[in-house]
Write a protein that holds these residues in place. Structure first.
Motif, PDB file in Angstrom:
ATOM      1  N   ASP A 269       0.858  -1.182   0.000  1.00 42.10           N
ATOM      2  CA  ASP A 269       0.000   0.000   0.000  1.00 42.10           C
ATOM      3  C   ASP A 269       0.892   1.228   0.000  1.00 42.10           C
ATOM      4  O   ASP A 269       1.861   1.307   0.760  1.00 42.10           O
ATOM      5  N   CYS A 270       0.589   2.162  -0.879  1.00 44.26           N
ATOM      6  CA  CYS A 270       1.368   3.402  -0.960  1.00 44.26           C
ATOM      7  C   CYS A 270       0.445   4.604  -0.781  1.00 44.26           C
ATOM      8  O   CYS A 270      -0.728   4.553  -1.139  1.00 44.26           O
ATOM      9  N   GLU A 271       1.000   5.671  -0.236  1.00 46.06           N
ATOM     10  CA  GLU A 271       0.275   6.928  -0.106  1.00 46.06           C
ATOM     11  C   GLU A 271       1.001   7.986  -0.926  1.00 46.06           C
ATOM     12  O   GLU A 271       2.229   7.969  -1.043  1.00 46.06           O
ATOM     13  N   MET A 272       0.221   8.896  -1.504  1.00 43.11           N
ATOM     14  CA  MET A 272       0.785   9.946  -2.336  1.00 43.11           C
ATOM     15  C   MET A 272       0.300  11.322  -1.880  1.00 43.11           C
ATOM     16  O   MET A 272      -0.777  11.445  -1.301  1.00 43.11           O
ATOM     17  N   CYS A 273       1.113  12.321  -2.160  1.00 42.19           N
ATOM     18  CA  CYS A 273       0.735  13.714  -1.964  1.00 42.19           C
ATOM     19  C   CYS A 273       0.919  14.444  -3.293  1.00 42.19           C
ATOM     20  O   CYS A 273       1.594  13.946  -4.203  1.00 42.19           O
ATOM     21  N   THR A 274       0.329  15.637  -3.385  1.00 46.56           N
ATOM     22  CA  THR A 274       0.400  16.389  -4.635  1.00 46.56           C
ATOM     23  C   THR A 274       1.592  17.345  -4.618  1.00 46.56           C
ATOM     24  O   THR A 274       1.833  18.059  -3.634  1.00 46.56           O
ATOM     25  N   THR A 275       2.352  17.348  -5.735  1.00 43.49           N
ATOM     26  CA  THR A 275       3.441  18.316  -5.944  1.00 43.49           C
ATOM     27  C   THR A 275       3.197  18.983  -7.296  1.00 43.49           C
ATOM     28  O   THR A 275       2.191  18.703  -7.964  1.00 43.49           O
ATOM     29  N   LYS A 276       4.118  19.817  -7.701  1.00 42.85           N
ATOM     30  CA  LYS A 276       3.948  20.510  -8.992  1.00 42.85           C
ATOM     31  C   LYS A 276       3.954  19.529 -10.170  1.00 42.85           C
ATOM     32  O   LYS A 276       3.434  19.826 -11.244  1.00 42.85           O
ATOM     33  N   ASP A 277       4.507  18.337  -9.953  1.00 45.01           N
ATOM     34  CA  ASP A 277       4.534  17.318 -11.006  1.00 45.01           C
ATOM     35  C   ASP A 277       3.377  16.327 -10.905  1.00 45.01           C
ATOM     36  O   ASP A 277       3.338  15.313 -11.584  1.00 45.01           O
ATOM     37  N   GLY A 278       2.418  16.611 -10.007  1.00 47.77           N
ATOM     38  CA  GLY A 278       1.293  15.696  -9.829  1.00 47.77           C
ATOM     39  C   GLY A 278       1.441  14.909  -8.538  1.00 47.77           C
ATOM     40  O   GLY A 278       1.970  15.414  -7.541  1.00 47.77           O
ATOM     41  N   LEU A 279       0.988  13.648  -8.559  1.00 46.05           N
ATOM     42  CA  LEU A 279       1.077  12.811  -7.362  1.00 46.05           C
ATOM     43  C   LEU A 279       2.482  12.238  -7.220  1.00 46.05           C
ATOM     44  O   LEU A 279       3.047  11.711  -8.179  1.00 46.05           O
TER      45      LEU A 279
ATOM     46  N   MET B 294      -6.929  13.820   4.002  1.00 46.95           N
ATOM     47  CA  MET B 294      -8.181  13.086   4.121  1.00 46.95           C
ATOM     48  C   MET B 294      -8.058  11.671   3.561  1.00 46.95           C
ATOM     49  O   MET B 294      -8.682  10.726   4.051  1.00 46.95           O
ATOM     50  N   TYR B 295      -7.230  11.532   2.503  1.00 44.19           N
ATOM     51  CA  TYR B 295      -7.084  10.234   1.855  1.00 44.19           C
ATOM     52  C   TYR B 295      -5.801   9.517   2.254  1.00 44.19           C
ATOM     53  O   TYR B 295      -5.772   8.300   2.421  1.00 44.19           O
ATOM     54  N   SER B 296      -4.718  10.292   2.399  1.00 45.56           N
ATOM     55  CA  SER B 296      -3.411   9.675   2.636  1.00 45.56           C
ATOM     56  C   SER B 296      -3.078   9.525   4.115  1.00 45.56           C
ATOM     57  O   SER B 296      -2.258   8.677   4.492  1.00 45.56           O
ATOM     58  N   GLY B 297      -3.674  10.349   4.956  1.00 40.80           N
ATOM     59  CA  GLY B 297      -3.322  10.347   6.370  1.00 40.80           C
ATOM     60  C   GLY B 297      -2.013  11.066   6.645  1.00 40.80           C
ATOM     61  O   GLY B 297      -1.551  11.150   7.792  1.00 40.80           O
TER      62      GLY B 297
END
Length: 533
Positions: free
Chosen positions: A212-222, A254-257
């Motif tokens: 399971d992986c979690e992602m955050c948003t940067t200027k290049d997307g997730l 909310m989604y990634s924690g």
């Protein structure tokens, strides 16, 4: 023994049923032969109609409404050949090169294929599985799929992989995605991605792990911010935060924690986490997860042995690797119908034939053999059309084999390879767009609307026709030969649909029109039915 049983046994004792004294020929006469009578020249079949013919002749199926067979009991066996990729339009344009198909089985009957949107395996699944009644004493099939808190799931994760997979209904590989399924579910095959490696000799790699992986948003997307790996017992083997290459603009808490406070002081890079991941996950490891295409993409890693619970259950997202592992183990332990409502439960065609006392053979690639052969079937895995022909001919000549399934897939593989080549794909699209322009012209140049068939495709069709003829020649007298094409070139349909999601060099409106035409063509397949005389 009943008289009908003795008569059937007498027919089964020989390839053509004629060397037995007490046989159906005693009733019908020595010159008797089975004969097909088609009820309407304008019939269009579906895949269930084709399957229904098989169960009517060999099992306890219902008589079809589109064909009648005179002297049906004289048919000693059915050979079903699957030819994916050959649609009605291609057959009509190349009918001279495919003359053996008509000479062996007569005129083809139009067959309405499944939608091009679905996985190609669904066509084979529709032919080789039937709707089955749910047994009253089986409760797993109707349980909700999210059973991670149930005692059954707890018991499963306490077992070793060897214990878990002992006496399971299907091998674990039954649930792993094949390459086509991975492509259709968004898995990426970029060459710059790192591939998992074979386990070192004399090592004991993990047989199955959940990711399971979690992602955050940067200027290049997730971008990747957390990786978790869990073993079969629910033990966490890896759980680390990862510092993205770019500045985080949205933590998606909310989604990634993930929060800003959690990421303070994190120095682990994607390269660092890749190295740790590859020490735990080897090429032989089955990787479990929910929508794993996203996790693997964020890791920039390619792994081709995956069980995706999003595909397995068709249910909303599960929360973590532990839940995904539990879901996969329940499906592995209790079979592919686990978690499915009763109306979706299907039974193998070959099981139904076996229950009616028929001996069956499956000559196909390993994936098809594992999925659809019954326990008592003669399973013959092959890796090429030439091998399929040789092995199928051998099975056909066995007097006790009453149903033989095989597939010639070279044409479909050719279409897949062509669609994967950007240059060839763009060339075909340009040709199709120009043909559409011709059709819009009132000059009536209908002949120019026909697409060119490449020399390579023509050569493949010629070899296909020769193989069909060779297989037909091996049939015993009175055997039924069913040739089903299933669908046309769906590979280009999937590729063009994917292309439309991004930037394209052609007019989007024209490409949409081409897609509609390609899809309509691919969904008109053919069925040939004949009896060897």
């Amino acid at each position: 023994m009943t008289s009908s049983k003795r008569k059937r046994d007498a027919v089964e004792d020989s390839a053509d049923g004629r060397d037995a004294g007490n046989s159906f020929f005693d009733i019908y006469g020595p010159e008797a032969k089975p004969e097909l009578v088609f009820k309407s020249p304008d019939t269009t079949l579906n895949l269930q109609d084709v399957q229904g013919l098989v169960t009517w002749v060999l099992a306890e199926g219902y008589m079809p409404n589109w064909v009648f067979i005179k002297n049906k009991p004289l048919i000693p066996k059915i050979v079903m050949l699957y030819l994916p990729g050959l649609d009605a339009a291609l057959y009509l344009s190349q009918s001279k090169a495919l003359a053996n198909l008509k000479s062996c089985c007569g005129n083809p009957i139009p067959l309405l294929a499944l939608s091009c949107v679905v996985d190609e395996m669904k066509t084979i699944d529709t032919l080789l599985t039937c709707k089955g009644k749910k047994k009253k004493n089986v409760t797993h099939s109707v349980e909700p799929p999210l059973l991670v808190s149930k005692p059954e799931a707890c018991n499963l994760v306490s077992k070793s992989f060897t214990e878990l997979t002992k006496d399971i209904p299907f091998p674990v590989t039954y649930y792993t995605l094949n390459r086509k399924e991975m492509e259709q579910n968004g898995y990426n095959f970029k060459t710059e991605f790192i591939s998992t490696l074979p386990a070192p000799s004399e090592s004991s790699p993990h047989e199955i792990l959940a990711l399971d992986c979690e992602m955050c948003t940067t200027k290049d997307g997730l971008e990747l911010t957390r990786v978790t790996l869990v073993d079969i017992h629910g033990q966490v083997l890896l759980d680390k935060l990862v510092k993205p290459t770019n500045h985080i603009t949205d933590y998606l808490t909310m989604y990634s924690g993930i929060t800003a406070a959690m990421m303070e002081g994190v120095t682990t890079t994607i390269k660092d986490i890749q190295e740790e991941f590859l020490k735990l996950v080897f090429k032989e490891t089955v990787l479990v997860g929910h929508s794993l295409e996203n996790d693997l993409y964020s890791l920039k890693i390619f792994h081709n042995l995956v069980i995706d619970t999003a595909v397995l259950y068709k249910h909303p997202r599960v929360e973590d690797a532990k839940a995904a592992m539990d879901l996969a183990l329940m499906k592995i332990r209790y079979g592919p119908d686990f978690g499915s409502p009763p109306e979706l439960i299907r039974k193998k065609l070959l099981d139904i034939l076996n229950e009616s006392g028929k001996t069956t053979s499956v000559v196909d690639n390993m994936n098809i053999v594992k999925r659809y052969a019954s326990e008592s079937s003669n399973s013959v895995p092959v890796s090429s059309d030439d091998e399929a022909l040789a092995k199928a001919m051998k099975e056909v000549k066995k007097s006790r084999s009453q149903f033989v399934w095989t597939q010639f897939s070279e044409l479909n593989t050719h279409f897949q390879n062509r669609a994967d080549d950007p240059e060839k794909l763009n060339s075909r699209l340009a040709e199709k767009i120009s043909l559409l322009a011709c059709s819009d012209d009132d000059s009536g140049l209908k002949k120019r609307r026909k697409s060119k068939v490449s020399l390579e495709t023509k050569e493949i069709l010629k070899k296909m026709d020769e193989r069909v003829n060779a297989l037909h020649a091996a049939l015993p007298t009175n055997a039924m030969f069913i040739v089903c094409t299933g669908h046309g070139d769906t590979s280009i349909v999937h590729r063009v649909r994917k292309m439309l999601k991004g930037e394209i060099v052609f007019s989007r409106e024209k490409v949409v029109k081409v897609l509609e035409e390609l899809q309509a063509q691919a969904e008109v397949a053919l069925c040939f039915v004949g009896i060897k005389q």
